[in-house]
Scaffold this motif. Structure first.
Motif, mmCIF file in Angstrom:
data_model
loop_
_atom_site.group_PDB
_atom_site.id
_atom_site.type_symbol
_atom_site.label_atom_id
_atom_site.label_comp_id
_atom_site.label_asym_id
_atom_site.label_seq_id
_atom_site.Cartn_x
_atom_site.Cartn_y
_atom_site.Cartn_z
ATOM 1 N N GLY A 1 0.910 -1.101 0.139
ATOM 2 C CA GLY A 1 -0.012 0.043 0.086
ATOM 3 C C GLY A 1 0.850 1.303 0.011
ATOM 4 O O GLY A 1 2.141 1.241 0.064
ATOM 5 N N ASN A 2 0.188 2.367 -0.336
ATOM 6 C CA ASN A 2 0.858 3.631 -0.282
ATOM 7 C C ASN A 2 0.916 4.097 1.161
ATOM 8 O O ASN A 2 0.239 3.958 1.909
ATOM 9 N N PRO A 3 2.102 4.938 1.366
ATOM 10 C CA PRO A 3 2.284 5.656 2.546
ATOM 11 C C PRO A 3 1.145 6.446 2.904
ATOM 12 O O PRO A 3 0.614 6.930 1.991
ATOM 13 N N ILE A 4 0.557 6.479 4.101
ATOM 14 C CA ILE A 4 -0.429 7.500 4.416
ATOM 15 C C ILE A 4 0.071 8.659 4.988
ATOM 16 O O ILE A 4 1.015 8.913 5.811
ATOM 17 N N LEU A 5 -0.243 9.888 4.315
ATOM 18 C CA LEU A 5 0.078 11.124 4.849
ATOM 19 C C LEU A 5 -0.319 11.760 6.191
ATOM 20 O O LEU A 5 -1.546 11.458 6.646
ATOM 21 N N ILE A 6 0.485 12.249 7.078
ATOM 22 C CA ILE A 6 0.048 12.685 8.101
ATOM 23 C C ILE A 6 -0.281 14.109 7.998
ATOM 24 O O ILE A 6 0.304 14.824 7.656
ATOM 25 N N VAL A 7 -1.768 14.559 8.176
ATOM 26 C CA VAL A 7 -1.960 15.873 7.982
ATOM 27 C C VAL A 7 -1.820 16.861 9.150
ATOM 28 O O VAL A 7 -1.536 18.008 9.124
ATOM 29 N N SER A 8 -2.025 16.108 10.378
ATOM 30 C CA SER A 8 -1.637 17.038 11.569
ATOM 31 C C SER A 8 -0.931 16.200 12.703
ATOM 32 O O SER A 8 -1.480 14.881 12.926
ATOM 33 N N SER A 9 -0.112 16.880 13.720
ATOM 34 C CA SER A 9 0.491 15.849 14.456
ATOM 35 C C SER A 9 0.952 17.077 15.640
ATOM 36 O O SER A 9 1.610 17.895 15.190
ATOM 37 N N ASN A 10 0.691 16.635 16.745
ATOM 38 C CA ASN A 10 1.204 17.265 17.895
ATOM 39 C C ASN A 10 1.747 16.382 19.032
ATOM 40 O O ASN A 10 0.977 15.247 19.315
ATOM 41 N N ASP A 81 -19.482 3.336 20.236
ATOM 42 C CA ASP A 81 -20.774 2.831 19.724
ATOM 43 C C ASP A 81 -21.356 1.487 19.416
ATOM 44 O O ASP A 81 -22.074 1.028 19.608
ATOM 45 N N HIS A 82 -20.054 0.906 18.703
ATOM 46 C CA HIS A 82 -20.281 -0.284 17.947
ATOM 47 C C HIS A 82 -19.821 -1.531 19.047
ATOM 48 O O HIS A 82 -19.779 -2.873 18.669
ATOM 49 N N LEU A 83 -19.415 -1.386 20.329
ATOM 50 C CA LEU A 83 -19.146 -2.447 21.130
ATOM 51 C C LEU A 83 -20.718 -3.324 21.608
ATOM 52 O O LEU A 83 -21.535 -2.598 21.340
ATOM 53 N N PRO A 84 -20.144 -4.087 22.038
ATOM 54 C CA PRO A 84 -19.179 -4.705 23.266
ATOM 55 C C PRO A 84 -17.952 -4.976 22.830
ATOM 56 O O PRO A 84 -17.213 -5.273 23.570
ATOM 57 N N THR A 85 -17.870 -5.485 21.558
ATOM 58 C CA THR A 85 -16.628 -6.183 21.011
ATOM 59 C C THR A 85 -15.626 -4.943 20.220
ATOM 60 O O THR A 85 -16.041 -4.953 19.221
ATOM 61 N N PRO A 86 -14.840 -4.431 21.169
ATOM 62 C CA PRO A 86 -14.110 -3.471 20.170
ATOM 63 C C PRO A 86 -13.405 -4.002 18.924
ATOM 64 O O PRO A 86 -13.007 -5.052 19.343
ATOM 65 N N PRO A 87 -13.425 -3.567 17.824
ATOM 66 C CA PRO A 87 -12.177 -3.987 16.737
ATOM 67 C C PRO A 87 -10.910 -3.829 17.101
ATOM 68 O O PRO A 87 -10.912 -2.686 17.846
ATOM 69 N N PRO A 88 -10.017 -4.640 16.912
ATOM 70 C CA PRO A 88 -8.603 -4.221 17.196
ATOM 71 C C PRO A 88 -8.530 -3.048 16.262
ATOM 72 O O PRO A 88 -9.134 -2.768 15.137
ATOM 73 N N MET A 89 -7.395 -2.111 16.842
ATOM 74 C CA MET A 89 -6.925 -1.242 15.917
ATOM 75 C C MET A 89 -6.486 -1.495 14.505
ATOM 76 O O MET A 89 -5.729 -2.607 14.476
ATOM 77 N N PRO A 90 -6.933 -1.038 13.523
ATOM 78 C CA PRO A 90 -6.606 -1.499 12.079
ATOM 79 C C PRO A 90 -4.941 -1.521 11.987
ATOM 80 O O PRO A 90 -4.220 -0.658 12.708
ATOM 81 N N GLU A 91 -4.696 -2.660 11.260
ATOM 82 C CA GLU A 91 -3.144 -2.848 11.158
ATOM 83 C C GLU A 91 -2.471 -1.634 10.548
ATOM 84 O O GLU A 91 -1.342 -1.557 11.258
ATOM 85 N N HIS A 92 -2.804 -0.679 9.643
ATOM 86 C CA HIS A 92 -2.230 0.170 9.071
ATOM 87 C C HIS A 92 -2.180 1.230 10.262
ATOM 88 O O HIS A 92 -1.106 2.055 10.102
ATOM 89 N N VAL A 93 -3.075 1.361 11.208
ATOM 90 C CA VAL A 93 -2.831 2.344 12.251
ATOM 91 C C VAL A 93 -1.919 2.033 13.263
ATOM 92 O O VAL A 93 -0.874 2.762 13.836
ATOM 93 N N VAL A 94 -1.735 0.629 13.592
ATOM 94 C CA VAL A 94 -0.713 0.119 14.310
ATOM 95 C C VAL A 94 0.675 0.289 13.927
ATOM 96 O O VAL A 94 1.519 0.725 14.423
ATOM 97 N N LYS A 95 0.528 0.117 12.597
ATOM 98 C CA LYS A 95 1.944 0.181 11.845
ATOM 99 C C LYS A 95 2.449 1.731 11.732
ATOM 100 O O LYS A 95 3.657 2.131 12.079
ATOM 101 N N MET A 96 1.329 2.409 11.643
ATOM 102 C CA MET A 96 1.725 4.083 11.856
ATOM 103 C C MET A 96 2.348 4.620 12.991
ATOM 104 O O MET A 96 2.921 5.272 12.927
#
Length: 106
Positions: A1-10, A81-96
């Protein structure tokens, strides 16, 4: 996949061990986290980090998923909102997050 641009970061790290950071990427993923040191027991070394934060992202079917979480001496607890079972953080976010930590941004 393409790298995902960070648009803001603090990020902020304080001498007392408290911290906060947030970022948003071009795909609409948002992550916020803050934490501080807390005495969790009677001894001076019984110091733990209490963290809280949230993340949101758009699922493949176009639904915005938001999760708020806390992590403290009672463990990790997530709500959304969508719990009781939270989805794991998406793989690309974990990697980011891992990439940002490796780059010294977080």
């Amino acid at each position: 996949g393409n790298p995902i641009l960070i648009v803001s970061s603090n990020s902020e790290m304080n001498a007392d061990g408290s911290y906060s950071f947030d970022f948003e990427s071009a795909d609409g993923t948002k992550v916020e986290e803050s934490g501080n040191q807390k005495k969790v027991g009677p001894k001076p070394e019984d110091i733990g980090t209490v963290s809280r934060g949230s993340y949101s992202y758009t699922s493949p079917d176009g639904v915005i998923i938001s999760v708020n979480w806390t992590a403290d001496e009672n463990g990790f607890q997530a709500t959304g909102d969508h719990l009781p079972t939270p989805p794991p953080m998406p793989e690309h976010v974990v990697k980011m997050l891992a990439d940002l930590k490796a780059a010294g941004v977080l």
